[in-house]
Write a protein that holds these residues in place. Sequence first.
Motif, PDB file in Angstrom:
ATOM      1  N   LYS A 259       0.844  -1.202   0.000  1.00 30.56           N
ATOM      2  CA  LYS A 259       0.000   0.000   0.000  1.00 30.56           C
ATOM      3  C   LYS A 259       0.882   1.255   0.000  1.00 30.56           C
ATOM      4  CE  LYS A 259      -4.428   1.321   0.398  1.00 30.56           C
ATOM      5  NZ  LYS A 259      -5.502   0.849  -0.517  1.00 30.56           N
ATOM      6  N   GLU A 309      -6.911   4.946  -3.715  1.00 33.41           N
ATOM      7  CA  GLU A 309      -7.741   5.081  -2.523  1.00 33.41           C
ATOM      8  C   GLU A 309      -7.308   6.318  -1.737  1.00 33.41           C
ATOM      9  OE1 GLU A 309      -9.182   2.716   1.528  1.00 33.41           O
ATOM     10  OE2 GLU A 309      -7.599   1.844   0.274  1.00 33.41           O
ATOM     11  N   TRP A 310      -8.282   7.041  -1.216  1.00 31.90           N
ATOM     12  CA  TRP A 310      -8.030   8.190  -0.350  1.00 31.90           C
ATOM     13  C   TRP A 310      -8.520   7.828   1.050  1.00 31.90           C
ATOM     14  CZ3 TRP A 310      -6.991  13.580  -1.985  1.00 31.90           C
ATOM     15  CH2 TRP A 310      -6.562  13.656  -3.323  1.00 31.90           C
TER      16      TRP A 310
END
Length: 548
Positions: A259, A309-310
Amino acid sequence: MQSCEISSDSTDDPLSSGLRSHRQPRIVVIGAGLAGLSATRALLQHGFADVTLLEAADHIGGRVLSVPNGKSTLELGATWIHGANGNPVYHLAEDNGLLEHTTDDERSVGRISLYVKSGVAHYQTNAGTRIPKDLVEEFSDLYSEVYELTQEFFQSGKPVCAESQNSVGIFTRDVVRKRIMRDPDDSESTKKLKLSMLQQYLKVESCESSSPSMDEVSLSEFGEWTAIPGAHHVIPGGFMKIVELLAQDIPSNTITLNKPVRCIHWNYSTDRQEVITNQNNNHNENNSCQSQDTLILGPPISVECEDEEWIPADHVIITSSLGVLKKNHEAMFSPALPEDKVLAIEKLGISTTNKIFLEFAEPFWSPECNSIQFVWEDEAHLEQLVYPEELWYRKICSFDVLYPPERYGYMLSGWICGQEALYMERCDDETVAETCTELLRRFTGNPDIPKPLRILRSSWGSNPYIRGSYSFTRVGSSGGDCEMLAMPLPYANSTKAAPLQVLFAGEATHRKYYSTTHGALLSGQREANRLIERYQDLHKAETTKPKL
């Protein structure tokens, strides 16, 4: 009519007010090395329930990387627990039985030099001859005396002379050379050998400091690095055991691997924060706002990940290495970091120290030999130890024998640092193995040394999520830059913004223990404690609720 505006000058900041009323703070920790794991662990232990740990790589540990090898573990990253008394890494290892099988060969008292242990270091010249032991000891005593002098500039406030250019390397080379040349008892050939040994010692020192050259290490700041008293230890089961201990109480769904983070959008202004009213309260249209305890302010931070993704957050603890910050800080923060923090990032130093493990079927070294040190006689009078790419191997300072052989077999560990370590990373295993074998044949004078059965090496410089081994105080930097790097954003004098949005941890942020595993671990605890103190009233209230 009551006003709905929230004063930005209020001493009770809006973020804190909303959080106390409705929810736990959302905390994102970036990087699952020792700093990130220790921060996450401390937060969870103190009741924070909304914590997410993001790791760019496919494994936790950061610059700890233990590789199983038969009965042993080879450390591509952190190897030593530096000091015992008060060292949290040591106590973690000792309390959990990780040092029960540590042998005397894996325990060192006093200043260590890479894998120094019992036995004798063999200093070999590129002509294939061994330098006599008494000459080595004589030079070693001289070097140690001058090393102690380098500590005095910081510790005693001794002024730095202009000739040294505030450089450990320049100062050391100048003082040692003058003492060698003034010695009336040494022949010219002996003096040349000692001058050549000086260059080799400086290569070893560069590997320890993870600097391209000791010429780049600040003389005035060199003595601030603080050694923890007590012996240094190797963990037979691997340094990853420390990582596993830190991670064992962290729920698996708290950690997300693979990530990488693209950008941290911080310091959102008040008008960009969402204000949500409590749906359970009845209100009429004439009431233009609810009481403050029914408001939830949207988090002031969004963590943008590379997978698009936030993740919203109230606080982010960044444990990225100094190398990553140097490379990515412009793209990594929006708005940009303050100029003084950028300057600290630019001034502090980080370089690459790599290991090259070679496994042999049988030892070609004698039983008492603990290392083979490479002394190039043609480098006696060089001013800078920097090499073109095709001569990268000249920066390899030594190969250490791993002890005990019952655990490691017949294994050597080579050391290389600086730009030459990056050149080495670009070569394939076959090239590195052949080059190292030729070096060993040349320096030992033994043309029959076989190629190793196996080669294993680190590549910290080209790892995009690490970009270097550990930090040092470069000429022009100081411990104050470590503290500036560690300072949370926004700065405390910013009264209109939510506090402690972006916090910084990692070995480079510890003024006295930079470059160490305990420095990394302590820095993570330090940043967690900032938030623990910030929300102590919240958690005190939660833990003292009356039982119905």
